[in-house]
Design a protein around this motif. Structure first.
Motif, PDB file in Angstrom:
ATOM      1  N   GLN A   1       3.546  58.242 -27.994  1.00 41.32           N
ATOM      2  CA  GLN A   1       2.617  59.238 -28.352  1.00 41.32           C
ATOM      3  C   GLN A   1       2.266  59.896 -27.211  1.00 41.32           C
ATOM      4  N   TYR A   2       2.386  59.683 -26.170  1.00 41.79           N
ATOM      5  CA  TYR A   2       2.069  60.378 -24.585  1.00 41.79           C
ATOM      6  C   TYR A   2       3.205  60.403 -23.726  1.00 41.79           C
ATOM      7  N   PRO A   3       3.588  61.527 -22.949  1.00 37.89           N
ATOM      8  CA  PRO A   3       4.374  61.479 -22.280  1.00 37.89           C
ATOM      9  C   PRO A   3       4.137  61.005 -20.821  1.00 37.89           C
ATOM     10  N   GLY A   4       5.007  60.513 -19.951  1.00 34.79           N
ATOM     11  CA  GLY A   4       4.972  59.917 -18.798  1.00 34.79           C
ATOM     12  C   GLY A   4       5.742  58.719 -18.268  1.00 34.79           C
ATOM     13  N   VAL A   5       5.238  58.269 -17.055  1.00 37.79           N
ATOM     14  CA  VAL A   5       6.020  57.216 -16.646  1.00 37.79           C
ATOM     15  C   VAL A   5       5.183  55.777 -16.571  1.00 37.79           C
ATOM     16  N   PHE A   6       5.506  54.948 -17.482  1.00 38.37           N
ATOM     17  CA  PHE A   6       4.875  53.819 -17.711  1.00 38.37           C
ATOM     18  C   PHE A   6       5.474  52.339 -17.540  1.00 38.37           C
ATOM     19  N   TYR A   7       4.506  51.404 -17.290  1.00 37.40           N
ATOM     20  CA  TYR A   7       4.936  50.171 -16.798  1.00 37.40           C
ATOM     21  C   TYR A   7       5.047  49.247 -18.302  1.00 37.40           C
ATOM     22  N   TYR A   8       6.152  48.383 -17.989  1.00 39.23           N
ATOM     23  CA  TYR A   8       6.435  47.432 -18.892  1.00 39.23           C
ATOM     24  C   TYR A   8       6.586  45.995 -18.324  1.00 39.23           C
ATOM     25  N   HIS A   9       6.191  44.926 -19.071  1.00 44.29           N
ATOM     26  CA  HIS A   9       5.946  43.754 -18.332  1.00 44.29           C
ATOM     27  C   HIS A   9       6.028  42.401 -19.144  1.00 44.29           C
ATOM     28  N   CYS A  10       6.491  41.216 -18.829  1.00 44.03           N
ATOM     29  CA  CYS A  10       6.112  40.080 -19.646  1.00 44.03           C
ATOM     30  C   CYS A  10       4.374  39.611 -19.722  1.00 44.03           C
ATOM     31  N   GLY A  11       3.866  39.467 -20.535  1.00 48.72           N
ATOM     32  CA  GLY A  11       2.587  39.038 -20.593  1.00 48.72           C
ATOM     33  C   GLY A  11       2.511  37.574 -20.998  1.00 48.72           C
ATOM     34  N   ALA A  12       3.510  36.598 -21.280  1.00 52.74           N
ATOM     35  CA  ALA A  12       3.349  35.279 -21.309  1.00 52.74           C
ATOM     36  C   ALA A  12       2.255  34.618 -20.370  1.00 52.74           C
ATOM     37  N   PRO A  13       1.749  33.659 -20.614  1.00 54.67           N
ATOM     38  CA  PRO A  13       1.081  33.077 -19.699  1.00 54.67           C
ATOM     39  C   PRO A  13       1.838  31.930 -18.961  1.00 54.67           C
ATOM     40  N   PRO A  14       1.327  31.658 -17.440  1.00 54.22           N
ATOM     41  CA  PRO A  14       0.446  32.704 -16.605  1.00 54.22           C
ATOM     42  C   PRO A  14       1.092  34.078 -16.406  1.00 54.22           C
ATOM     43  N   MET A  15       0.466  34.876 -16.828  1.00 62.67           N
ATOM     44  CA  MET A  15       1.099  36.434 -16.859  1.00 62.67           C
ATOM     45  C   MET A  15       1.298  36.603 -15.289  1.00 62.67           C
ATOM     46  N   VAL A  16       0.645  36.182 -14.364  1.00 61.20           N
ATOM     47  CA  VAL A  16       0.563  36.595 -12.937  1.00 61.20           C
ATOM     48  C   VAL A  16       2.097  36.087 -12.454  1.00 61.20           C
ATOM     49  N   GLN A  17       2.600  34.782 -12.774  1.00 61.49           N
ATOM     50  CA  GLN A  17       3.677  34.362 -12.452  1.00 61.49           C
ATOM     51  C   GLN A  17       5.025  34.958 -13.198  1.00 61.49           C
ATOM     52  N   HIS A  18       4.772  35.462 -14.329  1.00 64.61           N
ATOM     53  CA  HIS A  18       5.907  35.978 -14.994  1.00 64.61           C
ATOM     54  C   HIS A  18       6.107  37.466 -14.291  1.00 64.61           C
ATOM     55  N   ILE A  19       4.960  38.102 -14.071  1.00 63.33           N
ATOM     56  CA  ILE A  19       5.161  39.382 -13.480  1.00 63.33           C
ATOM     57  C   ILE A  19       5.803  39.181 -11.921  1.00 63.33           C
ATOM     58  N   ALA A  20       5.077  38.364 -11.502  1.00 63.16           N
ATOM     59  CA  ALA A  20       5.466  37.908 -10.204  1.00 63.16           C
ATOM     60  C   ALA A  20       6.908  37.676  -9.745  1.00 63.16           C
ATOM     61  N   ASN A  21       7.564  37.006 -10.849  1.00 61.13           N
ATOM     62  CA  ASN A  21       8.880  36.501 -10.745  1.00 61.13           C
ATOM     63  C   ASN A  21       9.770  37.530 -11.008  1.00 61.13           C
ATOM     64  N   GLY A  22       9.484  38.608 -11.381  1.00 61.52           N
ATOM     65  CA  GLY A  22      10.344  39.848 -11.733  1.00 61.52           C
ATOM     66  C   GLY A  22      10.524  40.436 -13.029  1.00 61.52           C
ATOM     67  N   MET A  23       9.493  40.025 -13.942  1.00 62.24           N
ATOM     68  CA  MET A  23       9.597  40.581 -15.507  1.00 62.24           C
ATOM     69  C   MET A  23       8.894  41.857 -15.610  1.00 62.24           C
ATOM     70  N   TYR A  24       9.405  42.677 -15.209  1.00 61.50           N
ATOM     71  CA  TYR A  24       8.807  44.088 -15.176  1.00 61.50           C
ATOM     72  C   TYR A  24       9.818  45.363 -14.972  1.00 61.50           C
ATOM     73  N   GLY A  25       9.344  46.504 -15.379  1.00 60.31           N
ATOM     74  CA  GLY A  25       9.986  47.440 -15.224  1.00 60.31           C
ATOM     75  C   GLY A  25       9.402  48.871 -15.676  1.00 60.31           C
ATOM     76  N   ALA A  26      10.165  50.060 -15.845  1.00 61.34           N
ATOM     77  CA  ALA A  26       9.517  51.278 -15.929  1.00 61.34           C
ATOM     78  C   ALA A  26      10.249  52.008 -17.086  1.00 61.34           C
ATOM     79  N   LEU A  27       9.477  52.653 -18.059  1.00 59.51           N
ATOM     80  CA  LEU A  27       9.832  53.344 -19.255  1.00 59.51           C
ATOM     81  C   LEU A  27       9.334  54.805 -18.852  1.00 59.51           C
ATOM     82  N   ILE A  28      10.225  55.469 -19.170  1.00 60.41           N
ATOM     83  CA  ILE A  28       9.848  57.243 -19.009  1.00 60.41           C
ATOM     84  C   ILE A  28       9.780  57.641 -20.367  1.00 60.41           C
ATOM     85  N   VAL A  29       8.696  58.378 -20.685  1.00 56.96           N
ATOM     86  CA  VAL A  29       8.461  58.974 -22.126  1.00 56.96           C
ATOM     87  C   VAL A  29       8.711  60.432 -21.750  1.00 56.96           C
ATOM     88  N   GLU A  30       9.719  61.279 -22.185  1.00 55.85           N
ATOM     89  CA  GLU A  30       9.967  62.641 -21.626  1.00 55.85           C
ATOM     90  C   GLU A  30       9.351  63.568 -22.559  1.00 55.85           C
TER      91      GLU A  30
END
Length: 292
Positions: free
Chosen positions: A118-147
């Motif tokens: 619904q909204y344009p922009g540059v957005f974060y995506y990531h794993c949210g499985a617990p413990p979330m801090v570990q999943h993100i810190a270990n590399g489960m993230y990226g960028a999504l661009i909505v043109e």
């Protein structure tokens, strides 16, 4: 010329200018359904010249692939878990019930859900499985661009994802204390020192930046440059001009337009200097030799 033909010709003048204006305005982007399929997998990845890391990834890389959709698109997303532990997917660009769609997917299973951009922009995506801090810190993230429906002016584009590198994938205490060993842009320490971004003098350069965290803020700055425009969250409606440094929180993003009047080498950093000196920096090489 007869009066009749003069009147016809005169009447065509407004129509002529109408078509000139129409040609000058970028055509809006048409919405469609976009299928995105990501695979969660744990994998050893290279994070520095002399170092690998037992990463948890989307599609085998840190960060995961840059995803692009258009404002108004419907996204049909599938997460396939080929790893050894539960994983999930949280899209910051989506408006959807997390208790239905951001649920954990067991090893060997997959999950498909849909959402609308619904909204344009540059957005974060990531794993949210617990413990979330570990999943993100270990590399489960990226960028999504909505043109945006009405595209921004043409520019040379780059995507930078800032992330943190910890001494071990199991060191949750350090992750909670926000004490990484290094900072990274695009998944490796000093990656863009060895591989500078490229630009030409006077050229409009657009840099989409996402801060994956999980804990530290980014103070994005280009040494020797001033941002012509900063779009908060990458949304064209959120525009600021003449900005020196812009703060991006963990889980946030921004889009930066910048031009370089002179040839040279321009470092980009998170201007939290200790973080920059631990890897949170890169270079932009500006030269007439760079291909248009």
């Amino acid at each position: 010329m007869s009066k009749k033909y003069f009147q016809i010709g005169f009447g065509l003048i407004p129509l002529f200018f109408f078509f000139l204006v129409l040609l000058a305005v970028p055509l809006p982007v048409l919405a469609e359904t976009v299928k995105i399929h990501l695979v969660a997998i744990e994998k050893e990845v290279k994070v520095a010249d002399d170092q690998t890391y037992a990463a948890w990834t989307f599609n085998g890389t840190i960060p995961g692939p840059v995803l692009r959709v258009k404002e108004g698109d419907t996204v049909e997303f599938t997460l396939e878990n080929k790893g050894t532990m539960p994983h999930s997917m949280d899209f910051h660009a989506a408006q959807t019930a997390p208790d239905r769609n951001y649920v954990v997917v067991a090893p060997g299973k997959s999950l498909t859900y849909t959402w609308k951009a619904q909204y344009p922009g540059v957005f974060y995506y990531h794993c949210g499985a617990p413990p979330m801090v570990q999943h993100i810190a270990n590399g489960m993230y990226g960028a999504l661009i909505v043109e945006p429906k009405n595209p921004l002016p043409k520019a040379r584009e780059y995507v930078l994802v800032q992330g943190e590198l910890y001494a071990s994938s199991t060191d949750v205490a350090a992750m909670m204390a926000k004490t990484p060993k290094n900072l990274m842009f695009n998944g490796a320490v000093n990656k863009h020192v060895a591989e500078p971004l490229q630009a030409r003098p006077g050229e409009l350069v657009r840099i989409h930046v996402v801060n994956a965290g999980p804990g530290l803020f980014s103070a994005f700055h280009v040494i020797g440059g001033i941002f012509d425009k900063v779009y908060e969250s990458g949304n064209p409606a959120n525009v600021l001009r003449g900005i020196q440094t812009w703060t991006i929180p963990p889980g946030g993003g921004a889009t930066f337009d910048i031009t370089f009047p002179e040839a040279g080498t321009y470092p980009f950093v998170t201007h939290s200097i200790p973080d920059a000196l631990h890897g949170g920096l890169g270079l932009i090489r500006v030269s007439e030799e760079v291909k248009p």
